[in-house]
Design a protein around this motif. Structure first.
Motif, PDB file in Angstrom:
ATOM      1  N   LYS A  26       9.516 -28.168 -35.825  1.00  0.00           N
ATOM      2  CA  LYS A  26       9.248 -29.233 -34.853  1.00  0.00           C
ATOM      3  C   LYS A  26      10.248 -30.378 -35.020  1.00  0.00           C
ATOM      4  N   VAL A  27      10.488 -30.769 -36.260  1.00  0.00           N
ATOM      5  CA  VAL A  27      11.458 -31.838 -36.520  1.00  0.00           C
ATOM      6  C   VAL A  27      12.829 -31.455 -35.983  1.00  0.00           C
ATOM      7  N   GLN A  28      13.241 -30.200 -36.208  1.00  0.00           N
ATOM      8  CA  GLN A  28      14.557 -29.784 -35.734  1.00  0.00           C
ATOM      9  C   GLN A  28      14.632 -29.810 -34.210  1.00  0.00           C
ATOM     10  N   ARG A  29      13.547 -29.410 -33.526  1.00  0.00           N
ATOM     11  CA  ARG A  29      13.542 -29.451 -32.059  1.00  0.00           C
ATOM     12  C   ARG A  29      13.608 -30.886 -31.559  1.00  0.00           C
ATOM     13  N   VAL A  30      12.903 -31.794 -32.240  1.00  0.00           N
ATOM     14  CA  VAL A  30      12.952 -33.210 -31.847  1.00  0.00           C
ATOM     15  C   VAL A  30      14.376 -33.744 -31.988  1.00  0.00           C
ATOM     16  N   ILE A  31      15.022 -33.448 -33.093  1.00  0.00           N
ATOM     17  CA  ILE A  31      16.391 -33.914 -33.307  1.00  0.00           C
ATOM     18  C   ILE A  31      17.332 -33.299 -32.282  1.00  0.00           C
ATOM     19  N   ASP A  32      17.183 -31.998 -32.034  1.00  0.00           N
ATOM     20  CA  ASP A  32      18.051 -31.326 -31.058  1.00  0.00           C
ATOM     21  C   ASP A  32      17.848 -31.907 -29.659  1.00  0.00           C
ATOM     22  N   LYS A  84       9.388 -33.796 -25.499  1.00  0.00           N
ATOM     23  CA  LYS A  84      10.095 -32.590 -25.062  1.00  0.00           C
ATOM     24  C   LYS A  84      10.341 -31.635 -26.231  1.00  0.00           C
ATOM     25  N   GLY A  85      10.552 -32.185 -27.411  1.00  0.00           N
ATOM     26  CA  GLY A  85      10.854 -31.355 -28.558  1.00  0.00           C
ATOM     27  C   GLY A  85       9.643 -30.753 -29.237  1.00  0.00           C
ATOM     28  N   ALA A  86       8.498 -31.463 -29.191  1.00  0.00           N
ATOM     29  CA  ALA A  86       7.331 -30.987 -29.940  1.00  0.00           C
ATOM     30  C   ALA A  86       6.009 -31.197 -29.221  1.00  0.00           C
ATOM     31  N   GLY A  87       6.056 -31.635 -27.949  1.00  0.00           N
ATOM     32  CA  GLY A  87       4.829 -31.793 -27.176  1.00  0.00           C
ATOM     33  C   GLY A  87       3.924 -32.891 -27.669  1.00  0.00           C
ATOM     34  N   LEU A  88       4.481 -33.907 -28.329  1.00  0.00           N
ATOM     35  CA  LEU A  88       3.674 -34.976 -28.920  1.00  0.00           C
ATOM     36  C   LEU A  88       3.999 -36.315 -28.271  1.00  0.00           C
ATOM     37  N   ASP A  89       2.951 -37.020 -27.807  1.00  0.00           N
ATOM     38  CA  ASP A  89       3.100 -38.355 -27.223  1.00  0.00           C
ATOM     39  C   ASP A  89       3.004 -39.384 -28.352  1.00  0.00           C
ATOM     40  N   PRO A 132       7.068 -32.442 -18.151  1.00  0.00           N
ATOM     41  CA  PRO A 132       6.251 -31.483 -18.909  1.00  0.00           C
ATOM     42  C   PRO A 132       6.491 -31.580 -20.403  1.00  0.00           C
ATOM     43  N   ALA A 133       5.440 -31.292 -21.169  1.00  0.00           N
ATOM     44  CA  ALA A 133       5.548 -31.325 -22.626  1.00  0.00           C
ATOM     45  C   ALA A 133       6.323 -30.122 -23.131  1.00  0.00           C
ATOM     46  N   GLY A 134       6.977 -30.303 -24.244  1.00  0.00           N
ATOM     47  CA  GLY A 134       7.663 -29.207 -24.892  1.00  0.00           C
ATOM     48  C   GLY A 134       6.707 -28.397 -25.753  1.00  0.00           C
ATOM     49  N   PRO A 135       7.207 -27.386 -26.449  1.00  0.00           N
ATOM     50  CA  PRO A 135       6.346 -26.515 -27.265  1.00  0.00           C
ATOM     51  C   PRO A 135       5.761 -27.256 -28.463  1.00  0.00           C
ATOM     52  N   THR A 136       4.532 -26.896 -28.811  1.00  0.00           N
ATOM     53  CA  THR A 136       3.865 -27.493 -29.971  1.00  0.00           C
ATOM     54  C   THR A 136       3.793 -26.519 -31.142  1.00  0.00           C
TER      55      THR A 136
END
Length: 371
Positions: A221-227, A284-289, A210-214
């Motif tokens: 978003k950048v911080q969620r991707v890094i985390d 997973k971090g930002a819902g972006l493929d 499943p995708a993460g939050p957008t």
């Protein structure tokens, strides 16, 4: 990952460095679990599931990477226990190892590492330096800190538990790795996830999930991707060609590293390759493929001069500068000339933080996905 097809079937035996001072490379032996195995932080068959035991950590038929062995209570017909690269004990009697005695070095009861700065000892992992019960300057800069086990705090950071029954943040101890140290047990099961899909139904190649939050600002978003990417450090995942994706770690595809069958087959290795990790982090971090391989990822967002790089940018390497079709590696830029990557060697520290120039000169352009 580059687009290539190679086939192979082989068993796994790799070498990983132990990072305590004066310790040479240690052999990591791959044993197959003959039944579904719980992972324990203590050599005790009867310890309940919880802080000292995680249920179904290793599934029947799964390759389990073992870094050292020790004796303990007889279980499964043997008194030998194996310490895995995840820092958990399993009973050797329930593995494919045919020997009744230890075939790997005996696990050390503690390992010592120098403190980077003057360190207060804490009563609990995650405590502030001045929290109640802290011991001021318990370990001076350069002093050897005797560590008997490691654990993950709620923040996701790694903490070391010393032989003085005090906690210190691992970031201020020179262990030589940004993850958990092979050959040191876990103190508890915090942050440890149980076994993956059974090998009979295992995902090989790109996983789905499943995708993460957008929502949120670009900075959020950048911080969620890094985390998200950082959350995969210290879990013992291997570099595995074609592995990882939107659903996280998966098994690789048939591939001999360097076309050498003696190095094993990535089909049997659970983990990520470089673009599988970055795909997972953004999905997973930002819902972006951002695409499933390095070339596709090098077309996403916008190109920015590497001199203007920022945390969250994708950094690339390849045979021809800025050529998407010639890319050979991708990593997530963290700042301060640090990258987060999935990269060989194929060991429990393959997902790690590295220096920006550790693979030579990167492309002169990074890709900024947000902003």
């Amino acid at each position: 990952m580059r687009k290539t097809v190679l086939t192979a079937v082989a068993a796994l035996t790799v070498l990983v460095p132990l990072t305590s001072a004066g310790t040479a490379q240690a052999e990591v032996r791959g044993f197959t679990a003959t039944t579904t195995l719980d992972g324990r932080t203590v050599k005790d068959p009867g310890v309940p599931v919880g802080q000292k035991r995680v249920a179904d950590m290793y599934l029947k038929g799964q390759k389990v990477n073992v870094v050292c062995q020790d004796t303990g209570p007889e279980y499964g017909g043997k008194n030998v226990w194996d310490l895995t690269t995840e820092g958990l004990w399993i009973a050797d009697g329930y593995t494919s190892n045919p020997s009744d005695t230890m075939v790997l070095p005996r696990c050390a009861t503690s390992k010592s590492f120098p403190a980077k700065v003057d360190l207060n000892g804490r009563r609990n992992k995650g405590d502030a330096a001045t929290a109640p019960g802290s011991v001021v300057d318990r370990y001076r800069a350069g002093q050897q800190v005797p560590v008997k086990c490691q654990a993950q705090a709620e923040s996701g950071t790694i903490w070391d538990f010393t032989t003085d029954d005090l906690w210190v943040p691992d970031n201020y101890v020179t262990t030589g790795t940004s993850g958990f140290v092979p050959g040191l047990p876990r103190c508890d099961t915090d942050g440890i996830e149980p076994g993956e899909t059974p090998p009979g139904n295992a995902v090989h190649g790109r996983s789905n999930g499943p995708a993460g939050p957008t929502t949120g600002t670009n900075a959020q978003k950048v911080q969620r991707v890094i985390d998200t990417a950082k959350s995969q450090i210290g879990k013992g995942y291997l570099y595995s060609w074609g592995a990882g994706g939107k659903g996280g770690a998966s098994y690789g595809v048939h591939h001999y590293p360097d076309n050498d069958p003696s190095q094993g087959d990535d089909y049997n290795r659970l983990g990520f390759d470089c673009s599988g990790l970055t795909l997972y982090a953004f999905w997973k971090g930002a819902g972006l493929d951002i695409g499933a391989w390095t070339g596709a990822q090098n077309t996403k967002g916008r190109a920015v001069a590497i001199a203007d790089r920022k945390p969250g940018d994708l950094v690339f390497w390849g045979r021809s500068d800025n050529d998407s079709d010639a890319t050979t590696h991708v990593a997530l830029y963290l700042g301060d000339d640090k990258i987060l990557e999935a990269s060989p060697p194929r060991n429990g520290q393959s997902v790690r933080i590295s220096e920006l120039n550790s693979h030579g000169t990167p492309y002169t352009k990074v890709r900024r996905i947000f902003g």
